[in-house]
Design a protein around this motif. Structure first.
Motif, mmCIF file in Angstrom:
data_model
loop_
_atom_site.group_PDB
_atom_site.id
_atom_site.type_symbol
_atom_site.label_atom_id
_atom_site.label_comp_id
_atom_site.label_asym_id
_atom_site.label_seq_id
_atom_site.Cartn_x
_atom_site.Cartn_y
_atom_site.Cartn_z
ATOM 1 N N SER A 1 130.575 26.912 -7.011
ATOM 2 C CA SER A 1 131.536 27.590 -7.575
ATOM 3 C C SER A 1 130.385 28.740 -8.399
ATOM 4 N N SER B 1 132.051 30.641 1.527
ATOM 5 C CA SER B 1 131.987 29.997 0.124
ATOM 6 C C SER B 1 130.754 30.082 -0.462
ATOM 7 N N ASP C 1 127.621 31.444 -12.799
ATOM 8 C CA ASP C 1 128.948 31.013 -12.831
ATOM 9 C C ASP C 1 129.840 31.921 -13.742
ATOM 10 N N GLN D 1 130.424 33.542 -9.640
ATOM 11 C CA GLN D 1 131.219 34.527 -9.873
ATOM 12 C C GLN D 1 130.578 35.920 -9.441
#
Ligand SMILES: Cc1cc2nc3c(=O)[nH]c(=O)nc-3n(C[C@H](O)[C@H](O)[C@H](O)COP(=O)(O)OP(=O)(O)OC[C@H]3O[C@@H](n4cnc5c(N)ncnc54)[C@H](O)[C@@H]3O)c2cc1C
Length: 413
Positions: free
Chosen positions: A343, A186, A364, A345
């Motif tokens: 989170s 993660s 992100d 990207q």
């Protein structure tokens, strides 16, 4: 009439947040009666060494306890060990303890942290099936490990990845199995996970992504693990690094406002929905000025929130604004993280992974900088790195410049 012992300050929990809160209260108020209640048999201690140097036998208990034993007495901080707080009555300002005592308070801090979670599989209660949260857990794992022993470590996040490395360093034959497709999935970009897999390989740790144990077998102690991929492993110990459950029953039953995953909601001063009750550390969901409301299970947050909550309980009125930070050590790879990697990207790599001096900058879904993971970067980059995360520029503004080591980070601020 109930027999209630009066205190000005009561702290529940003897982890990092509780221990630091006690010291911080004393920086502001040198005399107000103060008691810290903790269910563990120890004075406040910190947990990171339990999966690293303490587990490896390279550091003693002095590295686990973050204060000299005399500190509490010298500062008139009463520490009640081995006693559980059972009921909080905010409307009466009273806390009940498991030994029957009642304490009253003007200000109370909840710093009750979490309890390690056991995978609910057959055999999870056999001897030598460990979780890792306490000094006793770490010592039990170390005693069961070593040359000639075979360990199965379950979980590819921090605890699992660090314990697998430490056990290998103790000469244990280690298999690290986890549900994700790569270690630290993660938060690590694929190239970092790949580098970690290569590091494990070099140290003889077998990595098994995409599978965990279906059941554990043995007479009294664990002897075999049946994995979800149908493999049967002969083993001498298991360590589950599969997350925690928050110790927030006290807060919930007291009627305090609760958030996601049983977190205790606090405001920017770390005050709960009751103005005389504060919360800090793993259990607290706070309005972070950079990233919005969040809860973080990391050392630096517990330490700084404990300190801020303590000072606020003693009369200050400052918001908690520290940029979230954490660190991890896996073999000789140490890295630090600032920001929010919950989170993201895309990443930009500055430096060279193979050379060991690198920083990943995370962006992100909106293209904004959300965090940085760095290892062995020059000291002069530390401050601008954090300032950049606070500023949250977009990829279009800084992405290419960050990649080039010729760019002075200060020029991007
Ligand atoms: C093995 C390990 C390694 C880690 N390594 C890192 C790392 O490298 N980097 C990093 O950033 N973070 C690391 N962490 C995470 C970090 O240690 C935690 O975020 C931190 O311990 C949280 O502190 P806390 O004070 O909120 O809670 P805790 O440390 O959990 O302390 C809470 C205390 O309260 C007690 N308590 C609970 N309920 C009651 C009650 N009702 N009455 C009395 N006492 C109660 C608990 O028993 C416990 O002693 C690690 C954690 C572990 C377990």
């Amino acid at each position: 009439m109930r027999n209630v012992k009066p205190y000005k300050y009561v702290i529940v929990g003897g982890g990092l947040a509780g221990g630091h809160a006690a010291g911080a209260i004393r920086q502001v108020d040198s005399a107000g009666p103060l008691i810290l209640v903790t269910q563990e048999p120890w004075k406040p201690y910190q947990r990171p060494p339990l999966s690293k140097a303490y587990l490896q036998g390279k550091a003693g208990r002095d590295k686990v306890f973050f204060r000299d034993p005399e500190f509490y007495q010298q500062n008139e901080i009463q520490v009640l060990t081995g006693v559980r707080a059972t009921v909080l009555e905010p409307e009466n300002h009273v806390l009940s303890l498991g030994d029957g005592r009642l304490l009253s308070y003007e200000k109370l801090l909840l710093a009750t942290g979490g309890t390690a979670w056991r995978l609910p599989i057959p055999g999870n209660d056999l001897q030598r099936v460990f979780t890792l949260r306490t000094i006793e857990d770490s010592e039990g794992i170390r005693a069961a490990a070593g040359p000639g022993k075979r360990a199965l470590v379950l979980g590819g996040s921090f605890i699992g990845s660090e314990v697998a490395a430490s056990l290998a360093m103790l000469g244990t034959e280690v298999t690290l199995a986890f549900r994700d497709s790569r270690v630290l999935e993660s938060l690590a970009p694929p190239e970092l996970s790949e580098a970690l897999h290569a590091l494990y390989d070099k140290h003889g740790v077998r990595i098994l992504p995409g599978t965990v144990a279906r059941s554990l077998e043995g007479d009294r102690a664990v002897r075999r693990a049946l994995l979800e991929n149908d493999e049967l492993l002969e083993i001498d110990l298991v360590v589950m690094g599969t997350g925690i459950r928050l110790n927030t029953g006290l807060a919930r039953e007291a009627g305090l406002e609760m958030g996601e995953r049983d977190a205790v909601m606090v405001d920017e001063h770390l005050r709960t929905s009751n103005p005389d009750v504060y919360a800090a550390g793993d259990i607290a969901s706070w309005p972070d000025p950079t990233f919005g409301r969040r809860r973080v299970e990391h050392w630096d947050v517990a330490k700084n929130q404990g300190q801020r909550a303590g000072r606020n309980m003693a009369g200050e009125e400052e918001p908690y604004t520290t940029l979230p930070y954490f660190f991890s050590d896996i073999f000789d790879l140490s890295f630090e993280v600032w920001g929010n990697l919950a989170s993201w990207q895309r990443v930009v790599l500055r430096g060279d992974l193979d050379e060991g001096s690198f920083a990943f900058y995370y962006f992100d879904a909106d293209g904004r900088l959300t965090g940085v993971l760095a290892s062995e970067r020059p000291d002069e980059e530390r401050k601008p790195m954090q300032a950049l995360v606070r500023q949250r520029p977009t990829y279009d503004q800084v992405g290419e410049e960050l990649r080039s080591e010729r760019t002075d980070l200060r020029d991007l601020l």
